[in-house]
Design an enzyme around this catalytic site. Structure first.
Site, PDB file in Angstrom:
ATOM      1  N   LYS A   1       0.870  -1.349  -0.208  1.00 35.70           N
ATOM      2  CA  LYS A   1       0.050   0.057   0.149  1.00 35.70           C
ATOM      3  C   LYS A   1       0.718   1.198   0.051  1.00 35.70           C
ATOM      4  O   LYS A   1       0.464   2.064  -0.441  1.00 35.70           O
ATOM      5  CB  LYS A   1      -1.042   0.102   1.097  1.00 35.70           C
ATOM      6  CG  LYS A   1      -1.810  -0.877   1.125  1.00 35.70           C
ATOM      7  CD  LYS A   1      -3.063  -1.091   2.327  1.00 35.70           C
ATOM      8  CE  LYS A   1      -4.077  -2.299   2.429  1.00 35.70           C
ATOM      9  NZ  LYS A   1      -4.816  -2.180   3.521  1.00 35.70           N
TER      10      LYS A   1
ATOM     11  N   ASP B   1     -10.121   2.280   3.117  1.00 34.16           N
ATOM     12  CA  ASP B   1      -9.917   1.613   4.279  1.00 34.16           C
ATOM     13  C   ASP B   1     -10.730   2.440   5.299  1.00 34.16           C
ATOM     14  O   ASP B   1     -11.499   1.692   6.268  1.00 34.16           O
ATOM     15  CB  ASP B   1      -8.496   1.258   4.744  1.00 34.16           C
ATOM     16  CG  ASP B   1      -8.041   0.025   4.045  1.00 34.16           C
ATOM     17  OD1 ASP B   1      -8.710  -0.760   3.439  1.00 34.16           O
ATOM     18  OD2 ASP B   1      -6.803  -0.184   3.994  1.00 34.16           O
TER      19      ASP B   1
HETATM   20  P1  NAP Z   1       1.605  -2.684  10.027  1.00 28.81           P
HETATM   21  O1  NAP Z   1       1.598  -1.199   9.301  1.00 28.81           O
HETATM   22  O2  NAP Z   1       2.468  -3.705   9.652  1.00 28.81           O
HETATM   23  O3  NAP Z   1       1.277  -2.130  11.275  1.00 28.81           O
HETATM   24  C1  NAP Z   1       1.342  -3.607  12.588  1.00 28.81           C
HETATM   25  C2  NAP Z   1       1.045  -2.909  13.825  1.00 28.81           C
HETATM   26  O4  NAP Z   1       1.058  -3.999  14.729  1.00 28.81           O
HETATM   27  C3  NAP Z   1       2.093  -2.129  14.528  1.00 28.81           C
HETATM   28  O5  NAP Z   1       1.470  -1.112  15.359  1.00 28.81           O
HETATM   29  C4  NAP Z   1       2.816  -3.055  15.277  1.00 28.81           C
HETATM   30  O6  NAP Z   1       3.587  -2.456  16.450  1.00 28.81           O
HETATM   31  C5  NAP Z   1       1.810  -3.967  15.704  1.00 28.81           C
HETATM   32  N1  NAP Z   1       2.404  -5.153  16.244  1.00 28.81           N
HETATM   33  C6  NAP Z   1       2.845  -6.292  15.463  1.00 28.81           C
HETATM   34  N2  NAP Z   1       3.320  -7.134  16.133  1.00 28.81           N
HETATM   35  C7  NAP Z   1       2.911  -6.828  17.210  1.00 28.81           C
HETATM   36  C8  NAP Z   1       3.027  -7.545  18.671  1.00 28.81           C
HETATM   37  N3  NAP Z   1       3.577  -8.896  18.700  1.00 28.81           N
HETATM   38  N4  NAP Z   1       2.762  -6.935  19.915  1.00 28.81           N
HETATM   39  C9  NAP Z   1       2.131  -5.814  19.764  1.00 28.81           C
HETATM   40  N5  NAP Z   1       1.863  -5.121  18.655  1.00 28.81           N
HETATM   41  C10 NAP Z   1       2.227  -5.571  17.364  1.00 28.81           C
HETATM   42  O7  NAP Z   1       0.055  -3.269   9.816  1.00 28.81           O
HETATM   43  P2  NAP Z   1      -1.174  -2.559   9.296  1.00 28.81           P
HETATM   44  O8  NAP Z   1      -1.299  -2.166   7.924  1.00 28.81           O
HETATM   45  O9  NAP Z   1      -1.493  -1.464  10.263  1.00 28.81           O
HETATM   46  O10 NAP Z   1      -2.392  -3.568   9.523  1.00 28.81           O
HETATM   47  C11 NAP Z   1      -2.666  -4.045  10.794  1.00 28.81           C
HETATM   48  C12 NAP Z   1      -3.863  -5.216  10.901  1.00 28.81           C
HETATM   49  O11 NAP Z   1      -4.986  -4.757  10.227  1.00 28.81           O
HETATM   50  C13 NAP Z   1      -3.354  -6.181   9.916  1.00 28.81           C
HETATM   51  O12 NAP Z   1      -3.541  -7.546  10.492  1.00 28.81           O
HETATM   52  C14 NAP Z   1      -3.961  -6.279   8.804  1.00 28.81           C
HETATM   53  O13 NAP Z   1      -4.415  -7.415   7.916  1.00 28.81           O
HETATM   54  C15 NAP Z   1      -5.497  -5.324   9.127  1.00 28.81           C
HETATM   55  N6  NAP Z   1      -6.156  -4.850   8.243  1.00 28.81           N
HETATM   56  C16 NAP Z   1      -7.550  -5.044   7.959  1.00 28.81           C
HETATM   57  C17 NAP Z   1      -8.371  -4.416   7.047  1.00 28.81           C
HETATM   58  C18 NAP Z   1      -9.859  -4.823   6.649  1.00 28.81           C
HETATM   59  O14 NAP Z   1     -10.269  -4.482   5.782  1.00 28.81           O
HETATM   60  N7  NAP Z   1     -10.573  -5.647   7.519  1.00 28.81           N
HETATM   61  C19 NAP Z   1      -7.652  -3.342   6.379  1.00 28.81           C
HETATM   62  C20 NAP Z   1      -6.361  -3.015   6.661  1.00 28.81           C
HETATM   63  C21 NAP Z   1      -5.670  -3.653   7.473  1.00 28.81           C
HETATM   64  P3  NAP Z   1       5.143  -1.860  16.460  1.00 28.81           P
HETATM   65  O15 NAP Z   1       4.849  -0.466  15.581  1.00 28.81           O
HETATM   66  O16 NAP Z   1       5.557  -1.613  17.599  1.00 28.81           O
HETATM   67  O17 NAP Z   1       5.855  -2.436  15.390  1.00 28.81           O
END
Ligand code: NAP
Length: 280
Positions: free
Chosen positions: A67, A104
């Site tokens: 993205k 989103d």
């Molecule tokens: P991202 O940019 O990679 O961010 C990941 C986030 O998760 C960060 O805040 C990270 O913290 C945290 N994290 C990862 N592992 C962790 C752990 N073990 N303990 C605590 N925090 C942890 O991902 P994203 O794009 O924001 O997406 C987040 C989730 O939303 C994903 O699972 C994605 O599939 C979902 N999503 C769903 C939709 C939908 O349409 N339903 C749309 C978009 C995203 P740090 O900053 O400390 O690394």
């Protein structure tokens, strides 16, 4: 007549529900199109996408992990994509310019307000996570005028960065940032899990009493990956718990409306996807 062609790109992409969702939208609205999943190549993402549009692709959805790269690739983008720093929907204008949007946040807000009947106005909201998904949610959520919005993240500096970046949109809301260990105490009316972590070993460890009695727990992920967070919320007495499948369908509907100029009904599509994908 040849159908218009659309696609979603990601890596991995095999389990994407988007082709099924868009096929149901097309059937429901009588639009003549095909929509397929394409595996993105990390080193060749930009050249592949440009080539696909040269070959006649009409629109592209973009998912993990492309993205942000899609945001850099497009020739122009919407205001909300600029705020999110990420693009999940691309199309080509008559002048040949690739244009990007991010649906989103709007999809999330629509699911929250229309399906769940939750008005964020005047409420206390906690977002766990400060990644790309949280960045996409902040503008629509702050636009709905909550009383308080807390961003709590494993890496607190990232939460504070978002607090600064979105301070101008907070208006009357108290916009706060913290780590996961020192989250301001609840109760919150809405707790959103926007981390890529589950609960339990290696995942999130959440304190009790975060959720108010009529609180909503919303996990952006769906299917088995959301189970632990939703079980935790149920044990906390949450009035409503939900995974992110509704958001997935709503962000897709928003993209479909941009591309085709017609907005599909999402409720029957969400029900059909839950049935066929076996996501209970
Ligand atoms: P991202 O940019 O990679 O961010 C990941 C986030 O998760 C960060 O805040 C990270 O913290 C945290 N994290 C990862 N592992 C962790 C752990 N073990 N303990 C605590 N925090 C942890 O991902 P994203 O794009 O924001 O997406 C987040 C989730 O939303 C994903 O699972 C994605 O599939 C979902 N999503 C769903 C939709 C939908 O349409 N339903 C749309 C978009 C995203 P740090 O900053 O400390 O690394």
């Amino acid at each position: 007549m040849t159908p218009d062609r659309y696609a979603v790109v990601g890596n991995p992409i095999g389990h994407s529900l988007s082709p099924r969702i868009h096929a149901l939208f097309a059937e429901q609205t009588g639009q003549h199109l095909v929509y397929e999943a394409r595996l993105g190549r990390p080193e060749h993402f930009a050249e592949d996408v440009r080539e696909w549009f040269r070959e006649g692709l009409r629109g592209l959805n973009v998912t993990v992990p492309f993205k942000e790269e899609a945001f850099r690739l497009v020739d122009q983008h919407s205001r909300r994509a600029g705020r999110a720093g990420a693009v999940n929907t691309i199309w080509i204008e008559a002048d040949g310019l690739l244009t990007g949007d991010n649906t989103d946040g709007a999809g999330f807000l629509r699911d929250l307000t229309q399906r769940l009947g939750f008005d964020p106005g005047g409420r206390a909201i906690l977002i766990l996570g400060a990644g790309g998904a949280t960045r996409g949610l902040l503008e629509p959520l702050l636009g709905a005028a909550p009383a308080r919005l807390v961003i709590a993240n494993r890496t607190p500096e990232k939460a504070r960065g978002l607090q600064q970046d979105f301070a101008d949109l907070a208006r009357g809301a108290r916009l706060e940032a913290s780590g996961l260990e020192d989250m301001p105490a609840g109760p919150y009316d809405l707790v959103i899990n926007a981390t890529a972590a589950g609960l339990g070993s290696g995942g999130l460890a959440l304190p009790p009493a975060l959720l108010g009695a009529s609180g909503i727990a919303y996990d952006l992920v769906y299917g088995p990956a959301a189970r632990r967070f939703l079980e935790w919320a149920g044990a906390q007495g949450a009035a409503t718990v939900t995974d992110g499948l509704g958001m997935l369908v709503e962000q897709a509907a928003e993209a479909f409306a941009i591309w085709r100029g017609v907005r599909p009904e999402t409720a029957p599509v969400l029900a059909a996807i839950r049935d066929t994908a076996g996501i209970g």
